[in-house]
Design an enzyme around this catalytic site. Structure first.
Site, PDB file in Angstrom:
ATOM      1  CE  LYS A  43      57.253   7.875 -10.860  1.00  0.00           C
ATOM      2  NZ  LYS A  43      57.040   8.401  -9.481  1.00  0.00           N
ATOM      3  CD  GLU A  98      51.078  10.033 -22.055  1.00  0.00           C
ATOM      4  OE1 GLU A  98      50.857   9.336 -21.038  1.00  0.00           O
ATOM      5  OE2 GLU A  98      51.480  11.193 -21.975  1.00  0.00           O
ATOM      6  CG  ASP A  99      48.642   8.614 -18.255  1.00  0.00           C
ATOM      7  OD1 ASP A  99      48.935   9.371 -19.206  1.00  0.00           O
ATOM      8  OD2 ASP A  99      48.961   8.875 -17.078  1.00  0.00           O
ATOM      9  CG  ASP A 102      44.537  17.760 -19.719  1.00  0.00           C
ATOM     10  OD1 ASP A 102      43.459  18.156 -20.150  1.00  0.00           O
ATOM     11  OD2 ASP A 102      45.035  18.175 -18.660  1.00  0.00           O
ATOM     12  CG  PHE A 151      42.753  15.750 -11.839  1.00  0.00           C
ATOM     13  CD1 PHE A 151      43.780  16.113 -12.704  1.00  0.00           C
ATOM     14  CD2 PHE A 151      43.051  14.950 -10.749  1.00  0.00           C
ATOM     15  CE1 PHE A 151      45.087  15.684 -12.486  1.00  0.00           C
ATOM     16  CE2 PHE A 151      44.359  14.512 -10.522  1.00  0.00           C
ATOM     17  CZ  PHE A 151      45.365  14.887 -11.393  1.00  0.00           C
ATOM     18  CG  ASP A 158      50.136  10.899 -10.193  1.00  0.00           C
ATOM     19  OD1 ASP A 158      49.911  11.176 -11.386  1.00  0.00           O
ATOM     20  OD2 ASP A 158      50.891  11.576  -9.472  1.00  0.00           O
ATOM     21  NE  ARG A 164      52.141   7.189 -10.248  1.00  0.00           N
ATOM     22  CZ  ARG A 164      52.149   8.119 -11.194  1.00  0.00           C
ATOM     23  NH1 ARG A 164      51.364   7.989 -12.233  1.00  0.00           N
ATOM     24  NH2 ARG A 164      52.924   9.181 -11.106  1.00  0.00           N
TER      25      ARG A 164
HETATM   26  P1  5GP Z   1      48.959  16.941 -21.382  1.00  0.00           P
HETATM   27  O1  5GP Z   1      50.388  17.291 -21.656  1.00  0.00           O
HETATM   28  O2  5GP Z   1      48.248  16.319 -22.551  1.00  0.00           O
HETATM   29  O3  5GP Z   1      48.211  18.103 -20.823  1.00  0.00           O
HETATM   30  O4  5GP Z   1      48.933  15.934 -20.189  1.00  0.00           O
HETATM   31  C1  5GP Z   1      49.454  14.660 -20.252  1.00  0.00           C
HETATM   32  C2  5GP Z   1      49.821  14.171 -18.879  1.00  0.00           C
HETATM   33  O5  5GP Z   1      49.188  14.938 -17.863  1.00  0.00           O
HETATM   34  C3  5GP Z   1      49.339  12.751 -18.667  1.00  0.00           C
HETATM   35  O6  5GP Z   1      50.298  11.822 -19.056  1.00  0.00           O
HETATM   36  C4  5GP Z   1      49.062  12.733 -17.169  1.00  0.00           C
HETATM   37  O7  5GP Z   1      50.233  12.387 -16.474  1.00  0.00           O
HETATM   38  C5  5GP Z   1      48.676  14.154 -16.821  1.00  0.00           C
HETATM   39  N1  5GP Z   1      47.199  14.338 -16.763  1.00  0.00           N
HETATM   40  C6  5GP Z   1      46.418  15.002 -17.620  1.00  0.00           C
HETATM   41  N2  5GP Z   1      45.124  14.950 -17.250  1.00  0.00           N
HETATM   42  C7  5GP Z   1      45.096  14.227 -16.109  1.00  0.00           C
HETATM   43  C8  5GP Z   1      44.017  13.788 -15.252  1.00  0.00           C
HETATM   44  O8  5GP Z   1      42.815  14.025 -15.423  1.00  0.00           O
HETATM   45  N3  5GP Z   1      44.406  13.038 -14.182  1.00  0.00           N
HETATM   46  C9  5GP Z   1      45.710  12.713 -13.921  1.00  0.00           C
HETATM   47  N4  5GP Z   1      45.942  11.980 -12.848  1.00  0.00           N
HETATM   48  N5  5GP Z   1      46.727  13.095 -14.715  1.00  0.00           N
HETATM   49  C10 5GP Z   1      46.419  13.836 -15.799  1.00  0.00           C
END
Ligand code: 5GP
Length: 180
Positions: A43, A98-99, A102, A151, A158, A164
């Site tokens: 989301k 994507e938002d 990470d 974070f 969220d 959000r």
């Molecule tokens: P990845 O798979 O690259 O580790 O993470 C991607 C997803 O993890 C993002 O779409 C998001 O939902 C969540 N995420 C990663 N880092 C953060 C952060 O700093 N804050 C929040 N709220 N969500 C994160």
């Protein structure tokens, strides 16, 4: 007014708005006449996707997917697909919106999955990039901001489904994380 659980604002509304407009301008010129499909990853991408769409001068379609790999503030490392696309992406120019990236695990999984559907092209558009946290090699062609390994919440992001709606991106207070 800043939400009481926010320790500090990393990116304010004006900064986000200006950068999203810039990104949309780049996408409009790179995808002129191609009618790309923008795939929003639910989301967290909702506000970013909505702002990007409205600033895109070029015709495009939208679709959505929902993936999950997070529980609270920690990635579980296991990516699950909760909602798939409605439309075929075969021979389409695809932009995955994507938002935040990470570890890269989510987009690594998604990229493999989408490539099997034979799009004409596939690029990633992320608002935020935390390059220090990568476990999978992913370098998005389009990104809004590179941020440190903290974070963050707000503008779609969220913590346990809260925050959000905040119009800015901020770092949560430690007490808000512990208190949940
Ligand atoms: P990845 O798979 O690259 O580790 O993470 C991607 C997803 O993890 C993002 O779409 C998001 O939902 C969540 N995420 C990663 N880092 C953060 C952060 O700093 N804050 C929040 N709220 N969500 C994160």
């Amino acid at each position: 007014m800043v939400h009481p659980d926010i320790e500090r604002i990393l990116l304010d509304e004006d900064t986000i708005r200006a950068r999203v407009k810039e990104l949309a301008g780049r996408l409009s010129s790179d995808y002129a006449g191609k009618k790309p499909v923008m795939i929003g990853i639910l989301k967290g991408s909702i506000p970013f996707m909505a702002d990007l769409m409205r600033s895109m001068g070029e015709d495009h379609t939208v679709d959505f997917m929902c993936l999950s790999s997070y529980s609270g503030a920690a990635s579980t490392g296991v990516v699950r697909m909760i909602l798939d696309l409605r439309e075929s992406i075969q021979d389409r120019d695809v932009l995955v919106v994507e938002d935040i990236i990470d570890t890269g695990l989510t987009l690594g999984y998604l990229r493999q999955n989408l490539l099997t559907r034979q799009p004409r092209s596939l690029e990633l558009v992320t608002l935020l990039d935390k390059p220090d946290c990568r476990k999978v090699t992913i370098s998005p062609k389009y990104f809004g901001f590179k941020i440190p390994n903290e974070f963050v919440v707000g503008y779609g992001l969220d913590y346990n489904e809260a925050y959000r709606h905040l119009p800015y991106i901020g770092v949560l207070k430690g007490s808000a994380v512990r208190g949940s």
